[in-house]
Design a protein around this motif. Sequence first.
Motif, PDB file in Angstrom:
ATOM      1  N   ASP A 291      20.880 -11.807  13.973  1.00 57.34           N
ATOM      2  CA  ASP A 291      22.317 -11.864  13.636  1.00 57.34           C
ATOM      3  C   ASP A 291      22.814 -10.487  13.196  1.00 57.34           C
ATOM      4  OD1 ASP A 291      22.345 -14.530  14.226  1.00 57.34           O
ATOM      5  OD2 ASP A 291      22.322 -15.220  12.132  1.00 57.34           O
ATOM      6  N   PHE A 292      22.000  -9.827  12.371  1.00 64.19           N
ATOM      7  CA  PHE A 292      22.363  -8.493  11.888  1.00 64.19           C
ATOM      8  C   PHE A 292      22.524  -7.526  13.076  1.00 64.19           C
ATOM      9  CE2 PHE A 292      20.472  -4.269  11.126  1.00 64.19           C
ATOM     10  CZ  PHE A 292      21.478  -3.709  10.352  1.00 64.19           C
ATOM     11  N   MET A 293      21.525  -7.547  13.957  1.00 61.59           N
ATOM     12  CA  MET A 293      21.583  -6.618  15.093  1.00 61.59           C
ATOM     13  C   MET A 293      22.753  -6.938  16.018  1.00 61.59           C
ATOM     14  SD  MET A 293      17.702  -5.580  16.152  1.00 61.59           S
ATOM     15  CE  MET A 293      17.007  -7.170  16.374  1.00 61.59           C
ATOM     16  N   GLU A 294      23.031  -8.235  16.173  1.00 59.80           N
ATOM     17  CA  GLU A 294      24.141  -8.616  17.040  1.00 59.80           C
ATOM     18  C   GLU A 294      25.486  -8.278  16.408  1.00 59.80           C
ATOM     19  OE1 GLU A 294      23.114 -12.617  18.175  1.00 59.80           O
ATOM     20  OE2 GLU A 294      21.746 -11.843  19.714  1.00 59.80           O
ATOM     21  N   ALA A 295      25.545  -8.371  15.068  1.00 64.74           N
ATOM     22  CA  ALA A 295      26.800  -8.039  14.380  1.00 64.74           C
ATOM     23  C   ALA A 295      27.130  -6.564  14.561  1.00 64.74           C
ATOM     24  CB  ALA A 295      26.689  -8.389  12.896  1.00 64.74           C
ATOM     25  N   VAL A 296      26.115  -5.715  14.474  1.00 68.15           N
ATOM     26  CA  VAL A 296      26.353  -4.288  14.712  1.00 68.15           C
ATOM     27  C   VAL A 296      26.520  -4.069  16.215  1.00 68.15           C
ATOM     28  CG1 VAL A 296      25.478  -1.944  14.374  1.00 68.15           C
ATOM     29  CG2 VAL A 296      24.933  -3.717  12.703  1.00 68.15           C
ATOM     30  N   GLY A 297      25.740  -4.802  16.976  1.00 70.60           N
ATOM     31  CA  GLY A 297      25.756  -4.654  18.441  1.00 70.60           C
ATOM     32  C   GLY A 297      24.687  -3.670  18.878  1.00 70.60           C
ATOM     33  N   MET A 298      23.928  -4.018  19.894  1.00 69.37           N
ATOM     34  CA  MET A 298      22.871  -3.113  20.341  1.00 69.37           C
ATOM     35  C   MET A 298      23.432  -1.761  20.780  1.00 69.37           C
ATOM     36  SD  MET A 298      20.225  -4.734  19.488  1.00 69.37           S
ATOM     37  CE  MET A 298      18.855  -3.739  20.068  1.00 69.37           C
ATOM     38  N   PRO A 299      24.581  -1.712  21.466  1.00 75.16           N
ATOM     39  CA  PRO A 299      25.133  -0.390  21.807  1.00 75.16           C
ATOM     40  C   PRO A 299      25.471   0.411  20.547  1.00 75.16           C
ATOM     41  CG  PRO A 299      26.186  -2.115  23.104  1.00 75.16           C
ATOM     42  CD  PRO A 299      25.383  -2.802  22.047  1.00 75.16           C
ATOM     43  N   GLY A 300      25.973  -0.289  19.532  1.00 68.19           N
ATOM     44  CA  GLY A 300      26.321   0.367  18.271  1.00 68.19           C
ATOM     45  C   GLY A 300      25.085   0.923  17.578  1.00 68.19           C
ATOM     46  N   LEU A 301      24.027   0.104  17.522  1.00 69.97           N
ATOM     47  CA  LEU A 301      22.762   0.541  16.923  1.00 69.97           C
ATOM     48  C   LEU A 301      22.241   1.770  17.662  1.00 69.97           C
ATOM     49  CD1 LEU A 301      20.655  -2.737  16.426  1.00 69.97           C
ATOM     50  CD2 LEU A 301      21.636  -1.299  14.654  1.00 69.97           C
ATOM     51  N   HIS A 302      22.295   1.690  18.971  1.00 72.88           N
ATOM     52  CA  HIS A 302      21.780   2.775  19.793  1.00 72.88           C
ATOM     53  C   HIS A 302      22.584   4.058  19.573  1.00 72.88           C
ATOM     54  CE1 HIS A 302      19.325   4.391  22.961  1.00 72.88           C
ATOM     55  NE2 HIS A 302      20.402   4.848  23.577  1.00 72.88           N
ATOM     56  N   ALA A 303      23.902   3.899  19.440  1.00 81.00           N
ATOM     57  CA  ALA A 303      24.754   5.069  19.222  1.00 81.00           C
ATOM     58  C   ALA A 303      24.412   5.741  17.888  1.00 81.00           C
ATOM     59  CB  ALA A 303      26.223   4.654  19.253  1.00 81.00           C
ATOM     60  N   LEU A 304      24.215   4.916  16.841  1.00 82.93           N
ATOM     61  CA  LEU A 304      23.859   5.457  15.526  1.00 82.93           C
ATOM     62  C   LEU A 304      22.546   6.223  15.598  1.00 82.93           C
ATOM     63  CD1 LEU A 304      24.596   2.404  13.198  1.00 82.93           C
ATOM     64  CD2 LEU A 304      25.728   4.626  13.140  1.00 82.93           C
ATOM     65  N   GLU A 305      21.576   5.610  16.258  1.00 83.09           N
ATOM     66  CA  GLU A 305      20.252   6.231  16.330  1.00 83.09           C
ATOM     67  C   GLU A 305      20.269   7.486  17.185  1.00 83.09           C
ATOM     68  OE1 GLU A 305      17.889   2.021  15.595  1.00 83.09           O
ATOM     69  OE2 GLU A 305      17.692   3.002  17.524  1.00 83.09           O
ATOM     70  N   THR A 306      21.097   7.471  18.228  1.00 90.20           N
ATOM     71  CA  THR A 306      21.210   8.646  19.093  1.00 90.20           C
ATOM     72  C   THR A 306      21.763   9.833  18.309  1.00 90.20           C
ATOM     73  OG1 THR A 306      21.589   7.201  20.970  1.00 90.20           O
ATOM     74  CG2 THR A 306      22.199   9.503  21.260  1.00 90.20           C
ATOM     75  N   GLU A 307      22.748   9.545  17.460  1.00 87.88           N
ATOM     76  CA  GLU A 307      23.349  10.601  16.641  1.00 87.88           C
ATOM     77  C   GLU A 307      22.314  11.167  15.661  1.00 87.88           C
ATOM     78  OE1 GLU A 307      26.999   9.285  14.760  1.00 87.88           O
ATOM     79  OE2 GLU A 307      26.745  10.868  13.249  1.00 87.88           O
ATOM     80  N   LEU A 308      21.557  10.268  15.025  1.00 88.96           N
ATOM     81  CA  LEU A 308      20.499  10.686  14.088  1.00 88.96           C
ATOM     82  C   LEU A 308      19.462  11.552  14.790  1.00 88.96           C
ATOM     83  CD1 LEU A 308      19.671   7.391  12.175  1.00 88.96           C
ATOM     84  CD2 LEU A 308      20.399   9.539  11.129  1.00 88.96           C
ATOM     85  N   MET A 309      19.077  11.099  15.974  1.00 94.23           N
ATOM     86  CA  MET A 309      18.032  11.803  16.709  1.00 94.23           C
ATOM     87  C   MET A 309      18.510  13.186  17.148  1.00 94.23           C
ATOM     88  SD  MET A 309      15.181  10.221  16.792  1.00 94.23           S
ATOM     89  CE  MET A 309      14.282  10.731  18.242  1.00 94.23           C
ATOM     90  N   ALA A 310      19.786  13.269  17.571  1.00 91.53           N
ATOM     91  CA  ALA A 310      20.327  14.571  17.983  1.00 91.53           C
ATOM     92  C   ALA A 310      20.231  15.541  16.808  1.00 91.53           C
ATOM     93  CB  ALA A 310      21.776  14.407  18.432  1.00 91.53           C
ATOM     94  N   HIS A 311      20.551  15.037  15.609  1.00 87.77           N
ATOM     95  CA  HIS A 311      20.489  15.858  14.405  1.00 87.77           C
ATOM     96  C   HIS A 311      19.032  16.258  14.105  1.00 87.77           C
ATOM     97  CE1 HIS A 311      22.276  17.426  10.767  1.00 87.77           C
ATOM     98  NE2 HIS A 311      21.278  16.911  10.071  1.00 87.77           N
ATOM     99  N   ALA A 312      18.127  15.310  14.248  1.00 80.31           N
ATOM    100  CA  ALA A 312      16.707  15.577  13.967  1.00 80.31           C
ATOM    101  C   ALA A 312      16.143  16.611  14.943  1.00 80.31           C
ATOM    102  CB  ALA A 312      15.907  14.280  14.042  1.00 80.31           C
ATOM    103  N   TRP A 313      16.498  16.470  16.205  1.00 78.36           N
ATOM    104  CA  TRP A 313      16.004  17.441  17.200  1.00 78.36           C
ATOM    105  C   TRP A 313      16.488  18.840  16.874  1.00 78.36           C
ATOM    106  CZ3 TRP A 313      12.045  16.857  20.136  1.00 78.36           C
ATOM    107  CH2 TRP A 313      11.696  15.585  20.611  1.00 78.36           C
ATOM    108  N   LYS A 314      17.778  18.933  16.459  1.00 74.86           N
ATOM    109  CA  LYS A 314      18.346  20.240  16.133  1.00 74.86           C
ATOM    110  C   LYS A 314      17.539  20.889  15.006  1.00 74.86           C
ATOM    111  CE  LYS A 314      22.633  19.878  15.058  1.00 74.86           C
ATOM    112  NZ  LYS A 314      23.988  19.406  15.101  1.00 74.86           N
ATOM    113  N   LYS A 315      17.146  20.058  14.030  1.00 74.57           N
ATOM    114  CA  LYS A 315      16.414  20.571  12.868  1.00 74.57           C
ATOM    115  C   LYS A 315      14.977  20.955  13.234  1.00 74.57           C
ATOM    116  CE  LYS A 315      19.383  20.144   9.516  1.00 74.57           C
ATOM    117  NZ  LYS A 315      19.689  21.173   8.526  1.00 74.57           N
ATOM    118  N   LEU A 316      14.371  20.204  14.129  1.00 75.29           N
ATOM    119  CA  LEU A 316      12.934  20.377  14.364  1.00 75.29           C
ATOM    120  C   LEU A 316      12.593  21.344  15.490  1.00 75.29           C
ATOM    121  CD1 LEU A 316      11.346  16.854  13.826  1.00 75.29           C
ATOM    122  CD2 LEU A 316      11.580  18.748  12.240  1.00 75.29           C
ATOM    123  N   GLU A 317      13.492  21.457  16.471  1.00 70.08           N
ATOM    124  CA  GLU A 317      13.118  22.215  17.666  1.00 70.08           C
ATOM    125  C   GLU A 317      12.808  23.684  17.377  1.00 70.08           C
ATOM    126  OE1 GLU A 317      14.585  20.229  21.825  1.00 70.08           O
ATOM    127  OE2 GLU A 317      16.118  20.972  20.455  1.00 70.08           O
TER     128      GLU A 317
END
Lengths: 406, 145
Positions: A291-317
Amino acid sequence: MPIDPHSIRQRFPLLTRQVHGKPLVYLDNAATTQKPEGVLEAMDHYYRALNSNIHRGVYTLAQEATDRYEEVRQAVARFLHAPAAHEIIFTRGTTESINLVAQSFGQRYLREGDEVVVSVMEHHSNIVPWQLACQRSGARLKVLGIDGQGRLDMDALDAILGERTRLLALTQVSNVTGRIHPVREIIRKAHALDIPVLIDGAQSAPHLAVDVQELDCDFFAFSGHKAYGPMGIGVLYGKERWLEEMPPWQGGGEMIDRVTFEETTYNELPYKFEAGTPAVAEALGLKAALDFMEAVGMPGLHALETELMAHAWKKLEGFPGMRLYSAVEDNAGVISFLLDGIHPYDLGTLLDRFGIAVRTGHHCAQPLMDHWGVPGTVRLSVAAYNTTEEIDIFAEALEKCAAILA
Amino acid sequence: MSIDDRAAALEQEFAQFGEWLDKYNYLIELGKSVPSIDPQFRTDSYLIRGCQSRVWLHARLEDAVIRYSADSDAVITRGIASMLIRVLDGQPPDAVMGADLSFIDRIGLKEHLSPTRSNGLLAMLKQMKLYAYAFQAREKAGGKS
């Protein structure tokens, strides 16, 4: 409407705690995620208001509990886009789901000289059950390799699948690198040769929208606890045609139709594979997680994680001495790395002192570590509740740890 | 110096550090200062396999005391290993077998000797005591003959 990651975070009570006097920065989500309030409440409510043994009870309480439990099966079927709820089997987790198939499918279909194919990137849970099944049947385990970027060797796939291949068992997302494999294409190739495919979805179900009909996989396994749900509940989806043919793997109550000492007949799907009293509270917790995942929506979850990952890559690369074992593209939220000359155990130990939880070691994928020739890696893995601030704290701490350990 | 005296000395050395960071820095320095295991013993026969880090341990009996040497691929593990070596090296087998190692707890490094940590250190400590037991048994057998 855009989703504020901080409002998601507030639903997770554990994330407010401190470790070594510092705010916890939890970046080990590929191991298990934290649980939202809804999950805790659902489990608590079950024992306060619904607890009774499900199925068979003629009284109201048992009927209510049974209805709620079966609603979870419906919800899981919707979550995976499975054609029917009776194709959803509850297990303790991905490991048990794969063991179920390895034992039951193995008993029915594996004979001496047959072959089962896995990849070098598999979690031990998608290797060892097949080794055991091969030992029992005299079948052989064959291993699909990867290229330098951590992609499955698609050219080798055509050569490795053959007349004797009885099953292909693959992870959709690597738990070590986060690589999303093109399983749809692989399943199509396997099906062209009449080879069924099991997908280990432990790392994909929490991050990607899964449609088992679109994938056309024969089996799909995932765990509740890696997808914001409780530990001790997992799922096996299997196509009806296989599940009907496969023998039961555990005997007991619930899975029977009629028992005499001369002969026992088995219950219909899905109960044939669910011996004993199930984990009802955990199942209701899983429903709350979905229910939690559906309330946020899988595309929404993915968008949040994509943004986090972009930030993490910038820091680590650009980080001095950084050796990356993950790639930016086709990644479901995992960065595996080493720093030159620094042992992952040392790095993990010091990061913990900064309140940061990352996983170090072989990540239950020793064949992959051997393939790379490393003792292990440090693995950062994100969930929807992580923040870019946490990534910054991680990067700063990493700098300090590297200075101590260099 | 007895095991207890050596342990007390180590405890005192660590007591000067209020910050965990300094404590770990010192631990890593300790690891560097202790002579490493002879390369001929840095082999699989002397390897204690942990899930997280690996430890090599060698022991020999010399003039009725045990001489230990060790190494690890992780510097923090090596630091703790060097502390164990510092208190137990050059001690007679019976002293090693009865050694009280609670000083590690008091220094605040207990977590590294946890059985669930799987860094090879607890297995190393067990192996050190096993060596002591074996050497003592051999000495007794030798004394009787």
